[in-house]
Design a protein around this motif. Sequence first.
Motif, PDB file in Angstrom:
ATOM      1  N   CYS A 105      -6.084   4.416   1.877  1.00  0.00           N
ATOM      2  CA  CYS A 105      -5.288   4.093   2.525  1.00  0.00           C
ATOM      3  C   CYS A 105      -4.343   4.913   4.016  1.00  0.00           C
ATOM      4  CB  CYS A 105      -4.339   3.400   2.480  1.00  0.00           C
ATOM      5  SG  CYS A 105      -2.958   4.353   0.733  1.00  0.00           S
ATOM      6  N   PHE A 130      -6.660  -1.084   4.145  1.00  0.00           N
ATOM      7  CA  PHE A 130      -6.371  -1.888   2.737  1.00  0.00           C
ATOM      8  C   PHE A 130      -8.023  -2.637   2.225  1.00  0.00           C
ATOM      9  CE2 PHE A 130      -2.934  -6.067   1.914  1.00  0.00           C
ATOM     10  CZ  PHE A 130      -2.652  -4.818   0.755  1.00  0.00           C
ATOM     11  N   ASP A 180      -3.000  -1.359  11.233  1.00  0.00           N
ATOM     12  CA  ASP A 180      -3.438  -0.483   9.041  1.00  0.00           C
ATOM     13  C   ASP A 180      -5.320  -0.934   9.148  1.00  0.00           C
ATOM     14  OD1 ASP A 180      -3.907  -0.688   6.690  1.00  0.00           O
ATOM     15  OD2 ASP A 180      -2.637  -2.018   5.320  1.00  0.00           O
ATOM     16  N   HIS A 183       1.305   2.291  -0.903  1.00  0.00           N
ATOM     17  CA  HIS A 183       0.519   2.093   1.071  1.00  0.00           C
ATOM     18  C   HIS A 183       1.024   2.797   2.004  1.00  0.00           C
ATOM     19  CE1 HIS A 183      -2.659   0.157   2.972  1.00  0.00           C
ATOM     20  NE2 HIS A 183      -1.538  -1.145   3.462  1.00  0.00           N
ATOM     21  N   TYR A 200       1.665  -6.532   1.464  1.00  0.00           N
ATOM     22  CA  TYR A 200       2.139  -5.591   0.629  1.00  0.00           C
ATOM     23  C   TYR A 200       3.901  -5.714   1.304  1.00  0.00           C
ATOM     24  CZ  TYR A 200       0.306  -3.515   4.664  1.00  0.00           C
ATOM     25  OH  TYR A 200       0.490  -3.485   6.002  1.00  0.00           O
ATOM     26  N   THR A 216       2.122  -2.746  -3.015  1.00  0.00           N
ATOM     27  CA  THR A 216       1.358  -3.686  -2.442  1.00  0.00           C
ATOM     28  C   THR A 216       1.487  -4.707  -3.968  1.00  0.00           C
ATOM     29  OG1 THR A 216      -0.413  -2.531  -3.891  1.00  0.00           O
ATOM     30  CG2 THR A 216      -0.259  -2.265  -1.784  1.00  0.00           C
TER      31      THR A 216
END
Length: 258
Positions: free
Chosen positions: A69, A127, A124, A109, A179, A94
């Motif tokens: 990530c 993930f 994002d 994260h 998360y 997370t």
Amino acid sequence: MSDVNKLFRNRIGISDNEVITFENLSLVLEKVAKTIPFENMCIIENKTTEISKANLIKKLLVQNEGGLCYELNTILYQFLIENGFNTSQIRGATYDQVNQRWSPVGKTHVFNLVLHHGQLSIVDTGFGGNLPLKPVPLNGEIITSQNGDFRVVHEESEHGDLIFYMKLKHKDQEWKKGYAFQSNTRIEHVSEINDVQKIIVEHPASPFNKKPIITRITDKGNMTLTETSFTEWVDGNIEKEDIDEKRFKIIAKENFGL
């Protein structure tokens, strides 16, 4: 056109003259998810380098590797900035679905927030198989993509005041936590991202410093490679193959370009 802009477009298959807007950002996210794998091979092979713009360009856009990530979302951050987006980076913790608790490694994260017309949205691409593939606003709106349903809920936890929830297509019947994060705390310097990498590499509870994991979204689902198995989700059907080290290397190259 900067190196990161040109090379990023080339890597994911977007022409140099295509204007990237908030409205077509989902196209970018889909192409990244289906092109650049989420993987930890550098950690497993003890080949990690300092997180910097130059090193990320080399790894992800020149050598065509994947990453975790903090690498994938940081190169995306650079691309978004280059294309005029009001973008910031943020850290979240997370949720461990197996043990039903927040990960003991803390806020490792790294993802992006984009401000558009006064509204903040999560953007994002780091993930794993849980990617929303579209911007997800912080106002609670449910966003539906090829990969499932996603939303952000104002909910207090030990890690902040917001929680990203997901309900993956063909996999989840109920919403599950992804998360947690603090809405007004941003990453101010790349040193924080290097701190994240250090934790991921060294922490005993890190899920990424023990065994290889490679995953990528596909047009019909996703595929995941570990040292013992290769699993493909195709239109909701699962196909799993038990593998050995030789087969691992073949699949990593043929299906993930590694």
